[in-house]
Design an enzyme around this catalytic site. Sequence first.
Site, PDB file in Angstrom:
ATOM      1  N   GLU A 175       0.798  -1.230   0.000  1.00 19.44           N
ATOM      2  CA  GLU A 175       0.000   0.000   0.000  1.00 19.44           C
ATOM      3  C   GLU A 175       0.831   1.281   0.000  1.00 19.44           C
ATOM      4  O   GLU A 175       0.321   2.356   0.273  1.00 19.44           O
ATOM      5  CB  GLU A 175      -0.981   0.015   1.169  1.00 19.44           C
ATOM      6  N   ARG A 227       2.615  -8.651   4.499  1.00 16.50           N
ATOM      7  CA  ARG A 227       1.671  -8.157   3.491  1.00 16.50           C
ATOM      8  C   ARG A 227       2.474  -7.568   2.339  1.00 16.50           C
ATOM      9  O   ARG A 227       3.058  -6.490   2.436  1.00 16.50           O
ATOM     10  CB  ARG A 227       0.716  -7.125   4.078  1.00 16.50           C
ATOM     11  N   GLN A 244     -17.753   4.981   2.901  1.00 21.18           N
ATOM     12  CA  GLN A 244     -18.239   6.252   3.438  1.00 21.18           C
ATOM     13  C   GLN A 244     -18.039   6.402   4.944  1.00 21.18           C
ATOM     14  O   GLN A 244     -17.841   7.515   5.434  1.00 21.18           O
ATOM     15  CB  GLN A 244     -19.714   6.436   3.089  1.00 21.18           C
TER      16      GLN A 244
END
Length: 714
Positions: free
Chosen positions: A187, A237, A362
């Site tokens: 990421e 990861r 959201q």
Amino acid sequence: MDARSAAQANTAANDSHIPTHNSDYPHLFTPLDLGFTTLKNRVVMGSMHTGLEDRFYNYGKLAAYFAERAKGGVGMMITGGISPNREGWLLPAGGTMNTKMDVIHHQRLTRAVHKHDSKILMQILHSGRYGYHPFVVAPSPIKSPISPFKPRKMSAKNIQQTISDYARAATLAKQAGYDGVEVMGSEGYLINQFLSRHVNKRKDEYGGDIDGRMRFAVEIVQAIRAAVGEDFIIVFRLSMLDLVKDGNTMAEVIAVAQALEAAGVTIINTGIGWHEARVPTIVTSVPRAAFADFAAEVRRHVSIPVMAANRINMPHTAEHIVQSGQADLIQMARPLLADPNWANKAKAGQSARINTCIACNQACLDHTFEHKRSTCLVNPQACYETELVYKKAKRPKKVAVVGGGVAGMSAACVAAQRGHEVTLYEAKSRLGGQFNYAKVIPGKEEFFETIRYYRNELEHLGVHVKLNTAVDSDMLEASNYHHVIIATGVVPRSLEGKLEGAELPHVLSYAELLSGEHEIGATVAVIGAGGIGFDVSEYLTAQHTQVLTDAMLADPSYRPKAQSVAEWREEWGVTQDADYDSAGGLHKPEGITPKRQVYLMQRSKGRLGKGLNKTTGWVHRAHIKSHGVIEISGVQYEKITNEGIWITNAEGHSQLLRVDNVIVCAGQESVVDLMPKVGDAPKAQYHVIGGAKLAAELDAKRAIRDGAEVAAGI
């Protein structure tokens, strides 16, 4: 025997003994033997920053959050990112594992989880140049586009100290009772920054080719393994698809994976994309399991278990990935935010009752980036387990809910769950309210799942649902309800009487358009560039838009065909080949031929879509740009004629847009006709929720929470 061979042998030995009620997902609920310990199933709750990690006084709430998911049957969980040192903070004074006092706080989490036969890992995350504070560091002094601070280049001494900090954090995590750690290497965080040429421009032993760029990651794992011993899970990861310029190729990803295995990693987890990548990876328009083949490619080249991730939200998708050999484990973060009982429901053959994550972002990621506590649009209890509590009612009451949108369904379900006698009235033939319009937008097919969930829960909880039933005040009063919850929602704001020509037949509200009842021409003007205007523009231009008939929508099992993975990758410029050799897995996007020419207009000046949500707004803006939508700001609407719409542009010039249709997305108005007037003395106590309470830009997050909070308090 290596971990994968042991797991496969275990699967073969146990397949014939799987309980009948678990026959749908036998591979997903087969234990995984890691040699020194066993995971009871293949369902892993992935790391997700909630905002509770950063302050010790919130660890009681965090413990309740994890305990709820442990009770829900998940095999293993991974915490939000915890920094190994000050430089690695995501935010100033972020969560760390540096001292014995940190150990005491974290023990609250591990004890809460272990009571329910689940495992928990602490994720060690160093933000690198993504940190939002002045101490940021990186392999090279290249500023991130998502932080205002330019990083300092790490010296060799700084690198060695950071490696030691990782090992210390892992050692303390073991003392705190964690079953292992996850090293965050994807990421776009610090380790990923070292792995990729995108940021790593170093000329020393920690830069250059992939052998140099992976050295930092490998030495971290080696240091952790030496510090914690063999009987401790280390998950890494790994970024399997960078999706940024000068990102790694799959050959380089595999080289890193193999080196990490040799260094002592137990499980390799999947990371997809950097936060700064201009390709969406987890929003609702991304097809389910869009990246599983990349995990499968890595799995072919290592012997330790590999975990698949990203846009896996329902058991049949997860089962297929494990059964087909693409991965050994399934990581899901947001789906377990949405439903903590996901695993137990799947195992019990109750998948239809899973509250499905719709990947809207959201209330989770948008909150994270706004430095708020995360929660979930479809599950307002998430991260509020100790505050929003659905206690059994001491005295069951008779409750009416008027309106079958998401606010009304939320209120009805919570009230019934608490033991009240609930009747839900809906004037139309279908439940869902405004969600029935949202779900037909291309890329929002997941919204069907929310309506399915509520429909099934209403039945399971014994709510009396009365469709095609309009009610009035007299009927409500005559029925002797103790509480009446008004959830009548909104109607689109009309421009009739406000704009000349608004009554013409080719002028439609967004609701009339999305109902599929009208033929639409080849050229369309959209008035209003809020979220609904963007949705309507995508609906009008996307190639995979489907007009849904009443018969389709009346069928509870019907789902429109979503965009395929191949089509989605082509549109966004993502490689079709799991064994890709392009940097970062990027290719030139293939633009679509839009179905129509659309003009999207707003009165205010400046960029359209400024008010859209942070994590998804850029996707919508990119979509309409690639779909050829012409954006016009600073306009005044003069009149609508049979030829089109006359506007005054930002320069003050009058012009005619020759269009076949005009679609009005100019907001909504609350429907509150049933609320008592001043001076009335109703027998029941009235409550108003959702759009009926506030008709601002459609907000399902607020509507569902309104319903839950009101029902929890009656």
